[in-house]
Design a protein around this motif. Structure first.
Motif, PDB file in Angstrom:
ATOM      1  N   GLU A 227      72.598  51.057  21.719  1.00  0.00           N
ATOM      2  CA  GLU A 227      71.246  50.682  21.347  1.00  0.00           C
ATOM      3  C   GLU A 227      70.413  50.460  22.615  1.00  0.00           C
ATOM      4  O   GLU A 227      70.945  50.063  23.650  1.00  0.00           O
ATOM      5  N   GLU A 229      68.935  48.222  24.269  1.00  0.00           N
ATOM      6  CA  GLU A 229      68.821  46.769  24.378  1.00  0.00           C
ATOM      7  C   GLU A 229      68.737  46.342  25.846  1.00  0.00           C
ATOM      8  O   GLU A 229      69.057  47.112  26.756  1.00  0.00           O
ATOM      9  N   ASN A 230      68.342  45.081  26.044  1.00  0.00           N
ATOM     10  CA  ASN A 230      68.267  44.574  27.421  1.00  0.00           C
ATOM     11  C   ASN A 230      69.536  43.845  27.846  1.00  0.00           C
ATOM     12  O   ASN A 230      69.524  43.081  28.805  1.00  0.00           O
TER      13      ASN A 230
END
Length: 312
Positions: A227, A229-230
């Motif tokens: 994904e 995402e961070n």
């Protein structure tokens, strides 16, 4: 591609696809303005991990010393740091002095980047806010703080009850059972994500067409994680580590490079260590430039880039 260490002439501009031995603060001044598409660097954290990581004026003799417990705790714990509250006024000045050190190079980082370009800085949890302040002071915007999940995180913290046991204070040892001296297991490191502002009155879409930077490539990032995402969970490949005490995974650097640049873009690492950023850039068809003060690490980086030392 010229990987021989070049002999620098006074005021000469630096060439791409090269590694340079020297002080980053001096070398960055010789990079052409608005020529760099991405700066990606694992900067010194200022926490005294090694001599090169001491970035303050404190001469307290106990700093980088060791205790009997540290001598038996493993290589990473052989040297003593400082408690957060410090031992003196000089100790408590260390965060400010770290920010002053960062301020010596942030202005030139801003100058060499193209408008809209990105910066990724691996920074220590304790002093990363000081780096943020130094970057913002010269005009950078903090876009996000990513979290890199470390595949291995050594964690040895002393039991408070043991301290009292050694003092013969059995009552306090029982009363403080379960308490420890130290921090929680350090499983993440922050990656500070900055951008250089682009021209007022334009959009990121306009800037991408003019300067080639500003947006991020989600499709490329998803080749490294499930994904967008961070939180990044990208570890070392087998037999990849051991070249530098703070070495980062090549695939981790590739993910950040591929997310924010295109082929033939220029990636700069002003604190390159053993060269993982440059190896990643070369793997992806980017141009690169790196600086390192330790000549042994320069040679390791050079060997990795030429294939004399296998890398990923």
């Amino acid at each position: 591609m010229n990987l021989m260490l070049p002999k620098l002439q006074p005021e000469a501009s630096l060439d791409v696809n090269n590694v340079y031995h020297g002080n980053s603060i001096d070398l960055i001044k010789r990079v052409k303005s608005q020529s760099v598409h991405l700066i990606l660097s694992d900067i010194p954290y200022g926490i005294g991990m090694e001599d090169w990581d001491v970035l303050h004026e404190n001469t307290n003799a106990a700093f980088l010393g060791s205790s009997p417990a540290q001598k038996t705790a493993g290589a990473i714990f052989k040297k003593r740091g400082k408690p957060i509250n410090g031992w003196s006024e000089a100790d408590r000045a260390i965060p400010r002095q770290y920010q002053e050190w960062c301020s010596q190079w942030t202005g030139d980082w801003y100058r060499v980047l193209k408008p809209g370009a990105n910066v990724f800085i691996f920074a220590g949890r304790r002093l990363s806010h000081r780096c943020v302040c130094a970057m913002e002071d010269v005009g950078f915007s903090l876009k996000d703080s990513l979290a890199w999940i470390r595949p291995r995180a050594p964690h040895r913290v002393q039991r408070l009850s043991i301290v009292y046991d050694r003092r013969g204070d059995l009552s306090s040892a029982k009363d403080w059972d379960g308490w420890r001296v130290g921090n929680l297991r350090p499983i993440f490191e922050p990656i500070l994500w900055f951008t250089k502002p682009y021209k007022i009155g334009t959009t990121i879409a306009d800037n991408a067409l003019k300067h080639g930077v500003g947006a991020y490539n989600e499709k490329a990032l998803l080749r490294y994680m499930k994904e967008p995402e961070n939180i990044l969970r990208i570890g070392m490949e087998k037999n990849e580590s051991g070249l530098h005490p703070t070495q980062k995974a090549v695939r981790l650097m590739q993910a950040l490079i591929e997310m924010t640049t295109r082929e033939k873009h220029l990636v700069l690492d002003p604190f390159m260590g053993s060269g993982s950023t440059l190896v990643a850039a070369q793997n992806l068809g980017r141009r690169y430039m790196g600086f390192e003060a330790n000549y042994d690490y320069v040679e390791i980086c050079r060997s990795r880039l030429t294939g004399d030392l296998f890398s990923y």
